[in-house]
Structure formats: structure tokens, C-alpha cells
Design a protein around this motif. Sequence first.
Motif, PDB file in Angstrom:
ATOM      1  N   MET A 110       0.859  -1.190   0.000  1.00  0.00           N
ATOM      2  CA  MET A 110       0.000   0.000   0.000  1.00  0.00           C
ATOM      3  C   MET A 110       0.888   1.230   0.000  1.00  0.00           C
ATOM      4  N   GLY A 111       0.418   2.263  -0.657  1.00  0.00           N
ATOM      5  CA  GLY A 111       1.247   3.453  -0.732  1.00  0.00           C
ATOM      6  C   GLY A 111       0.445   4.717  -0.920  1.00  0.00           C
ATOM      7  N   TRP A 112       1.109   5.829  -0.691  1.00  0.00           N
ATOM      8  CA  TRP A 112       0.574   7.159  -0.943  1.00  0.00           C
ATOM      9  C   TRP A 112       1.356   7.769  -2.102  1.00  0.00           C
ATOM     10  N   TYR A 113       0.627   8.315  -3.040  1.00  0.00           N
ATOM     11  CA  TYR A 113       1.192   9.028  -4.177  1.00  0.00           C
ATOM     12  C   TYR A 113       0.631  10.439  -4.174  1.00  0.00           C
ATOM     13  N   ARG A 114       1.293  11.333  -4.868  1.00  0.00           N
ATOM     14  CA  ARG A 114       0.762  12.679  -5.011  1.00  0.00           C
ATOM     15  C   ARG A 114       1.025  13.204  -6.406  1.00  0.00           C
TER      16      ARG A 114
ATOM     17  N   ASN B   4      -4.980  -3.835  -8.281  1.00  0.00           N
ATOM     18  CA  ASN B   4      -4.248  -2.565  -8.262  1.00  0.00           C
ATOM     19  C   ASN B   4      -5.308  -1.487  -8.133  1.00  0.00           C
ATOM     20  N   ILE B   5      -5.499  -1.004  -6.914  1.00  0.00           N
ATOM     21  CA  ILE B   5      -6.656  -0.167  -6.588  1.00  0.00           C
ATOM     22  C   ILE B   5      -6.207   1.225  -6.201  1.00  0.00           C
ATOM     23  N   TRP B   6      -6.926   2.231  -6.722  1.00  0.00           N
ATOM     24  CA  TRP B   6      -6.651   3.635  -6.413  1.00  0.00           C
ATOM     25  C   TRP B   6      -7.862   4.267  -5.735  1.00  0.00           C
ATOM     26  N   GLY B   7      -7.586   5.162  -4.821  1.00  0.00           N
ATOM     27  CA  GLY B   7      -8.625   6.001  -4.268  1.00  0.00           C
ATOM     28  C   GLY B   7      -8.877   7.184  -5.181  1.00  0.00           C
ATOM     29  N   GLN B   8      -9.823   8.025  -4.786  1.00  0.00           N
ATOM     30  CA  GLN B   8     -10.220   9.143  -5.646  1.00  0.00           C
ATOM     31  C   GLN B   8      -9.350  10.373  -5.442  1.00  0.00           C
ATOM     32  N   GLY B   9      -8.560  10.396  -4.384  1.00  0.00           N
ATOM     33  CA  GLY B   9      -7.661  11.507  -4.125  1.00  0.00           C
ATOM     34  C   GLY B   9      -8.221  12.506  -3.127  1.00  0.00           C
ATOM     35  N   THR B  10      -7.320  13.161  -2.422  1.00  0.00           N
ATOM     36  CA  THR B  10      -7.690  14.232  -1.498  1.00  0.00           C
ATOM     37  C   THR B  10      -6.692  15.372  -1.650  1.00  0.00           C
ATOM     38  N   GLN B  11      -7.206  16.589  -1.701  1.00  0.00           N
ATOM     39  CA  GLN B  11      -6.355  17.758  -1.959  1.00  0.00           C
ATOM     40  C   GLN B  11      -5.676  18.215  -0.667  1.00  0.00           C
TER      41      GLN B  11
ATOM     42  N   ASN C 105      -3.056   3.934  -2.774  1.00  0.00           N
ATOM     43  CA  ASN C 105      -3.012   2.809  -3.699  1.00  0.00           C
ATOM     44  C   ASN C 105      -2.779   1.532  -2.915  1.00  0.00           C
ATOM     45  N   GLY C 106      -3.424   0.484  -3.355  1.00  0.00           N
ATOM     46  CA  GLY C 106      -3.173  -0.826  -2.773  1.00  0.00           C
ATOM     47  C   GLY C 106      -3.124  -1.863  -3.878  1.00  0.00           C
ATOM     48  N   ARG C 107      -2.182  -2.777  -3.767  1.00  0.00           N
ATOM     49  CA  ARG C 107      -2.095  -3.778  -4.827  1.00  0.00           C
ATOM     50  C   ARG C 107      -1.626  -5.122  -4.294  1.00  0.00           C
ATOM     51  N   SER C 108      -1.993  -6.131  -5.062  1.00  0.00           N
ATOM     52  CA  SER C 108      -1.557  -7.488  -4.794  1.00  0.00           C
ATOM     53  C   SER C 108      -1.368  -8.173  -6.137  1.00  0.00           C
TER      54      SER C 108
END
Length: 118
Positions: free
Chosen positions: A35-39, A106-113, A97-100
Motif C-alpha cells: 500500500m502506498g501514498w502518491y501525489r 491494483n486499486i486507487w482512491g479518488q484523491g484528497t487535496q 493505492n493498494g495492490r496485490s
Amino acid sequence: QVQLVESGGGLVLPGGSLRLSCAASGGSISRLTVMGWYRQAPGKERELVAQIIGGGVTNYADSVKGRFTVSRDYAQNTMYLQMNSLTPGDTAVYYCNGRSALLGMNIWGQGTQVTVSS
């Protein structure tokens, strides 16, 4: 199917802190090996900020080392990103993001500002 929803973004002064949450539904985060955080800032490519793998190994972008901390709470089925000493350079939309590979997810959230500004 696991879904991820981010929350906790907002406007903060330089030097301030925020904690982002990435809540999972439809399944356990234990199924997500990584799992990770991207920006993504305006006009820039999406970049990895922090990552947590398996039992708890963490990786951070050089720009956030010592300021950001990623963690997972299996009881809450949630991943967090504690962000301290924020600078205007941290302004971006943050995505979880979370993936296996084993499960083909490989799943993404909708994002937060997150906006850091005086």
C-alpha cells in the motif's frame, strides 16, 4: 472488490501537520501486499510519496523522509499518512493505492487535496 477512500486533506499553513486516512471497504487491507501514498501536483507527474509493504517495511521519497510517516491499522482497515513540517512544495492531490500481484489487484482512491499556503 476492495475500494479505497481517502480523507483528511485540506488547507494548512507552512510548518503545519495533517494526517491523511485511506479507508478500505469490501475487503481487508491485509489482502493488499503493498500500500502506498502518491501525489500529483499541477503540471507534474504522479509520484510515490510513501509505501508500506507486507509486515511493515516502509519506503519514502527523499523529499519527505523525516517528515512523513506511513502506517496501517488492520483493526480499522485503514492506512494513514502523518505529514509534519509541511511546505508549499507538498501541495498536491494525494492518492492512496493498494495492490496485490497474487490477487491481480491494483486499486486507487479518488484523491484528497492538500494545500500548504500562508
